[in-house]
Design a protein around this motif. Structure first.
Motif, PDB file in Angstrom:
ATOM      1  N   ALA A  13       0.327  50.258 -14.569  1.00  0.00           N
ATOM      2  CA  ALA A  13      -0.640  49.235 -14.964  1.00  0.00           C
ATOM      3  C   ALA A  13      -0.502  48.031 -14.033  1.00  0.00           C
ATOM      4  N   GLY A  14      -1.641  47.531 -13.599  1.00  0.00           N
ATOM      5  CA  GLY A  14      -1.656  46.436 -12.643  1.00  0.00           C
ATOM      6  C   GLY A  14      -1.673  46.888 -11.203  1.00  0.00           C
ATOM      7  N   GLY A  15      -1.478  48.162 -10.996  1.00  0.00           N
ATOM      8  CA  GLY A  15      -1.442  48.706  -9.648  1.00  0.00           C
ATOM      9  C   GLY A  15      -2.815  49.091  -9.123  1.00  0.00           C
ATOM     10  N   SER A  16      -2.818  49.717  -7.959  1.00  0.00           N
ATOM     11  CA  SER A  16      -4.056  50.077  -7.289  1.00  0.00           C
ATOM     12  C   SER A  16      -4.011  51.516  -6.805  1.00  0.00           C
ATOM     13  N   VAL A  17      -5.177  52.079  -6.658  1.00  0.00           N
ATOM     14  CA  VAL A  17      -5.315  53.413  -6.085  1.00  0.00           C
ATOM     15  C   VAL A  17      -6.713  53.514  -5.506  1.00  0.00           C
ATOM     16  N   ARG A  18      -6.838  54.303  -4.454  1.00  0.00           N
ATOM     17  CA  ARG A  18      -8.163  54.522  -3.871  1.00  0.00           C
ATOM     18  C   ARG A  18      -8.536  55.987  -3.992  1.00  0.00           C
ATOM     19  N   LEU A  85      -5.289  47.959 -12.406  1.00  0.00           N
ATOM     20  CA  LEU A  85      -5.550  49.061 -13.328  1.00  0.00           C
ATOM     21  C   LEU A  85      -4.971  48.797 -14.710  1.00  0.00           C
ATOM     22  N   LYS A  86      -5.700  49.262 -15.700  1.00  0.00           N
ATOM     23  CA  LYS A  86      -5.309  49.134 -17.096  1.00  0.00           C
ATOM     24  C   LYS A  86      -5.127  50.533 -17.677  1.00  0.00           C
ATOM     25  N   PRO A  87      -4.358  50.656 -18.742  1.00  0.00           N
ATOM     26  CA  PRO A  87      -4.200  51.982 -19.368  1.00  0.00           C
ATOM     27  C   PRO A  87      -5.541  52.615 -19.745  1.00  0.00           C
ATOM     28  N   GLU A  88      -6.510  51.794 -20.100  1.00  0.00           N
ATOM     29  CA  GLU A  88      -7.817  52.336 -20.482  1.00  0.00           C
ATOM     30  C   GLU A  88      -8.634  52.846 -19.303  1.00  0.00           C
ATOM     31  N   ASP A  89      -8.149  52.639 -18.094  1.00  0.00           N
ATOM     32  CA  ASP A  89      -8.811  53.202 -16.919  1.00  0.00           C
ATOM     33  C   ASP A  89      -8.390  54.657 -16.675  1.00  0.00           C
ATOM     34  N   GLY A 118     -13.624  66.394  -9.834  1.00  0.00           N
ATOM     35  CA  GLY A 118     -12.844  65.419 -10.572  1.00  0.00           C
ATOM     36  C   GLY A 118     -11.423  65.291 -10.072  1.00  0.00           C
ATOM     37  N   THR A 119     -10.895  64.080 -10.196  1.00  0.00           N
ATOM     38  CA  THR A 119      -9.509  63.810  -9.847  1.00  0.00           C
ATOM     39  C   THR A 119      -8.913  62.930 -10.945  1.00  0.00           C
ATOM     40  N   LEU A 120      -7.705  63.258 -11.359  1.00  0.00           N
ATOM     41  CA  LEU A 120      -7.096  62.607 -12.514  1.00  0.00           C
ATOM     42  C   LEU A 120      -6.353  61.342 -12.109  1.00  0.00           C
ATOM     43  N   VAL A 121      -6.646  60.274 -12.815  1.00  0.00           N
ATOM     44  CA  VAL A 121      -5.912  59.020 -12.660  1.00  0.00           C
ATOM     45  C   VAL A 121      -5.180  58.745 -13.962  1.00  0.00           C
ATOM     46  N   THR A 122      -3.883  58.604 -13.882  1.00  0.00           N
ATOM     47  CA  THR A 122      -3.052  58.290 -15.032  1.00  0.00           C
ATOM     48  C   THR A 122      -2.464  56.907 -14.819  1.00  0.00           C
ATOM     49  N   VAL A 123      -2.563  56.067 -15.828  1.00  0.00           N
ATOM     50  CA  VAL A 123      -2.065  54.700 -15.720  1.00  0.00           C
ATOM     51  C   VAL A 123      -0.951  54.512 -16.736  1.00  0.00           C
ATOM     52  N   SER A 124       0.215  54.210 -16.256  1.00  0.00           N
ATOM     53  CA  SER A 124       1.363  54.009 -17.136  1.00  0.00           C
ATOM     54  C   SER A 124       1.502  52.530 -17.476  1.00  0.00           C
ATOM     55  N   SER A 125       1.810  52.275 -18.726  1.00  0.00           N
ATOM     56  CA  SER A 125       1.931  50.874 -19.178  1.00  0.00           C
ATOM     57  C   SER A 125       3.379  50.400 -19.126  1.00  0.00           C
TER      58      SER A 125
END
Length: 125
Positions: A13-18, A85-89, A118-125
């Protein structure tokens, strides 16, 4: 046109990805592009769109100021830069394409005729 999305992964969370979406064929500049996402148990939702030239972009309210859609027609690729990024993303992100016409974007997935896997994005809090 065939689309292939990639670049997802585990992000804090708070990070970035492209994310990237590579298109086949030599007429990529004839397509308006969009990104959608689908979280577990939820319907697929619109995220962002970009016109065939890259001159116009549109975002859903929840990602404005955090996500940036762009494209490189010389590389047949559209990007989604995701920041703060937020967990809800967290979701599977899909790229989509439609041949340019009277409208350059819609938030409805029915508007887009071609889809990536599709590509999976997982956001850890």
């Amino acid at each position: 046109v065939q689309l292939q999305a990639f670049g997802g992964g585990l992000v804090q969370a708070g990070g970035s990805v492209r994310l990237s979406c590579a298109a086949s064929g030599r007429t990529f500049s004839s397509y308006n592009m969009g990104w959608f996402r689908q979280a577990p148990g939820k319907e697929r939702e619109f995220v962002a769109a970009i016109s065939w030239s890259g001159g116009m972009t549109y975002y859903t309210d929840s990602v404005k100021g955090r996500f940036t859609i762009s494209r490189a027609n010389s590389k047949n690729t559209v990007y989604l830069q995701m920041s703060s990024l937020k967990p809800e993303d967290a979701a599977v992100y899909y790229c989509a394409a439609v041949v340019k016409g009277a409208s350059w974007y819609r938030t409805s997935e029915d508007f887009y005729k071609y889809w990536g896997q599709g590509t999976l994005v997982t956001v850890s809090s």
